[in-house]
Design a protein around this motif. Structure first.
Motif, PDB file in Angstrom:
ATOM      1  N   ASP A  20       0.855  -1.182   0.000  1.00  0.00           N
ATOM      2  CA  ASP A  20       0.000   0.000   0.000  1.00  0.00           C
ATOM      3  C   ASP A  20       0.897   1.239   0.000  1.00  0.00           C
ATOM      4  N   VAL A  21       0.725   2.088  -0.998  1.00  0.00           N
ATOM      5  CA  VAL A  21       1.538   3.293  -1.131  1.00  0.00           C
ATOM      6  C   VAL A  21       0.620   4.478  -1.407  1.00  0.00           C
ATOM      7  N   PRO A  22       1.079   5.703  -1.149  1.00  0.00           N
ATOM      8  CA  PRO A  22       0.251   6.879  -1.459  1.00  0.00           C
ATOM      9  C   PRO A  22      -0.027   6.978  -2.954  1.00  0.00           C
ATOM     10  N   SER A  23      -1.192   7.441  -3.308  1.00  0.00           N
ATOM     11  CA  SER A  23      -1.517   7.648  -4.720  1.00  0.00           C
ATOM     12  C   SER A  23      -0.619   8.731  -5.299  1.00  0.00           C
ATOM     13  N   PRO A  24      -0.227   8.598  -6.576  1.00  0.00           N
ATOM     14  CA  PRO A  24       0.690   9.580  -7.175  1.00  0.00           C
ATOM     15  C   PRO A  24       0.016  10.927  -7.394  1.00  0.00           C
ATOM     16  N   LYS A  25       0.840  11.940  -7.517  1.00  0.00           N
ATOM     17  CA  LYS A  25       0.356  13.287  -7.814  1.00  0.00           C
ATOM     18  C   LYS A  25       1.133  13.844  -9.002  1.00  0.00           C
ATOM     19  N   PRO A  26       0.534  14.748  -9.766  1.00  0.00           N
ATOM     20  CA  PRO A  26       1.263  15.324 -10.913  1.00  0.00           C
ATOM     21  C   PRO A  26       2.489  16.103 -10.449  1.00  0.00           C
ATOM     22  N   LYS A  27       3.566  15.980 -11.238  1.00  0.00           N
ATOM     23  CA  LYS A  27       4.809  16.686 -10.910  1.00  0.00           C
ATOM     24  C   LYS A  27       5.057  17.871 -11.834  1.00  0.00           C
ATOM     25  N   GLY A  28       4.355  17.894 -12.966  1.00  0.00           N
ATOM     26  CA  GLY A  28       4.558  18.973 -13.921  1.00  0.00           C
ATOM     27  C   GLY A  28       3.251  19.389 -14.574  1.00  0.00           C
ATOM     28  N   PRO A  29       3.223  20.524 -15.277  1.00  0.00           N
ATOM     29  CA  PRO A  29       1.981  21.052 -15.855  1.00  0.00           C
ATOM     30  C   PRO A  29       1.429  20.206 -17.004  1.00  0.00           C
ATOM     31  N   ARG A  30       2.261  19.325 -17.561  1.00  0.00           N
ATOM     32  CA  ARG A  30       1.804  18.491 -18.681  1.00  0.00           C
ATOM     33  C   ARG A  30       1.509  17.052 -18.257  1.00  0.00           C
ATOM     34  N   ASP A  31       1.505  16.792 -16.957  1.00  0.00           N
ATOM     35  CA  ASP A  31       1.298  15.426 -16.481  1.00  0.00           C
ATOM     36  C   ASP A  31      -0.140  14.960 -16.680  1.00  0.00           C
ATOM     37  N   ILE A  32      -0.251  13.717 -17.132  1.00  0.00           N
ATOM     38  CA  ILE A  32      -1.537  13.072 -17.382  1.00  0.00           C
ATOM     39  C   ILE A  32      -1.728  11.960 -16.358  1.00  0.00           C
ATOM     40  N   GLY A  33      -2.890  11.898 -15.716  1.00  0.00           N
ATOM     41  CA  GLY A  33      -3.207  10.812 -14.809  1.00  0.00           C
ATOM     42  C   GLY A  33      -3.735   9.613 -15.583  1.00  0.00           C
ATOM     43  N   VAL A  34      -3.225   8.423 -15.260  1.00  0.00           N
ATOM     44  CA  VAL A  34      -3.615   7.211 -15.992  1.00  0.00           C
ATOM     45  C   VAL A  34      -3.921   6.090 -15.009  1.00  0.00           C
ATOM     46  N   GLN A  35      -5.071   5.443 -15.193  1.00  0.00           N
ATOM     47  CA  GLN A  35      -5.374   4.208 -14.487  1.00  0.00           C
ATOM     48  C   GLN A  35      -4.737   3.068 -15.279  1.00  0.00           C
TER      49      GLN A  35
END
Length: 342
Positions: A20-35
């Protein structure tokens, strides 16, 4: 979320398990979240987990989430992005052995309509790497002969198909009969088993004049053997060291001189950082072959389901039993639900 996180380098790949790890967060303005629905296994993953890769000294240090290639469904995107939520994508970014990931838009491609997510994941960046190696670097031409070392691996199966699409004769080097049958089905004109005595001369004997091949594509780290198979003024492209287990070979440099050979390393990831325009051209060249249906994804026969199967998949990869690309099926249900809604 669940992920394969490396808190310290491991000696035994069997000890890898989801955490179990923390959910990721965007690091840059062009980051896309993907399942993530699928993740591919590569030899780089095996080395990263054990701290044996050159990048472990600088860029990839614990703690980090393992895995480099994936396919999935966009969950979030900046307003400027062309990749809207619900779009199927594939890409190559560290952290793919997980349920979710954020990746820069430049590292993502939309899944072609004719492919499933699993198929796109099986191709991953291998197609672009192989196209860049054979076309952008080696300048392989119609009518020439190409030797593909490591032909049954994820990179090799793409290289064989690309070389054939370019109109070249292809000789493939593999390690057993099952892999030989598979690679013949992808279009290889000749196959040699590297366990055979004097196999390099058998390769040369398959060429039209017996003088050797025009181009060697080396994805395993067998430069000495590649040079023996090469004709005078041939070209050899080093793509990877899958068979070296982190140990680099020392070559006799006079062999390069005697053959007047061109030996060129092609580091696809660094190319993308140093020259993004060139990498975009490489991707476009490869995707053009995809559109023409010249490329067939090759998925290994064994079914790996869930992040719990990552350790066994990596063990199988280390035993060199895998051909094509081994795929971990992380959340195929999400892909099925998406297709049902469309």
């Amino acid at each position: 979320m669940k992920a394969i996180r490396i808190d310290e380098f491991v000696r035994d790949l069997a000890t890898l398990s989801p955490k179990d790890v923390p959910s990721p967060k965007p690091k840059g303005p062009r980051d896309i979240g993907v399942q993530i629905t699928h993740a591919a296994l590569t030899h780089v993953d095996m080395l990263y987990a054990q701290g044996l890769h050159q990048n472990n000294g600088r860029h990839v240090k614990p703690p980090f989430i393992l895995g480099n290639e994936f396919a999935g469904i966009v969950t979030s995107a900046p307003p400027s992005s062309s990749l809207r939520p619900g779009t199927r994508v594939f890409g190559a970014t560290l952290g793919s052995f997980a349920e979710h990931i954020y990746a820069d838009e430049n590292g993502l491609r939309e899944v072609p309509k004719q492919w499933t997510n699993a198929e796109a994941c099986a191709v991953g960046a291998s197609g672009a790497i192989s196209w860049g190696s054979l076309v952008s670097v080696a300048n392989l031409k119609r009518g020439e002969t190409a030797l593909i070392l490591g032909a049954s691996g994820g990179l090799g199966v793409m290289a064989v198909q690309i070389a054939k699409a370019l109109g070249a004769k292809v000789i493939a080097v593999v390690g057993d009969e099952e892999k030989a049958r598979m690679i013949k089905s992808t279009g290889a004109d000749g196959v040699v088993d590297y366990h055979e005595k004097d196999w390099e001369n058998k390769v040369k004997a398959m060429t039209e004049d017996g003088q050797g091949v025009h181009v060697v594509y080396d994805a395993i780290g067998a430069v000495e053997s590649g040079l023996r198979c090469l004709r005078y003024r041939g070209r050899l492209v080093i793509v990877g060291f899958a068979a070296r287990e982190g140990k680099m070979e020392n070559i006799q440099a006079n062999r390069i001189l005697l053959k007047s050979a061109m030996v060129h390393g092609y580091r696809f990831g660094e190319d993308g950082r140093q020259d993004p325009t060139r990498t975009e051209e490489v991707w476009n060249g490869f995707m053009d072959l995809v559109v023409k249906e010249s490329i067939k994804p090759i998925i290994y026969k064994k079914n790996y389901v869930g992040l719990e199967s990552v350790s066994q998949a990596l063990i199988d990869l280390g035993k060199h039993t895998v051909w094509g690309r081994a795929i971990v099926r992380i959340n195929e249900e999400a892909e099925r639900e998406l297709k049902a809604r469309l």
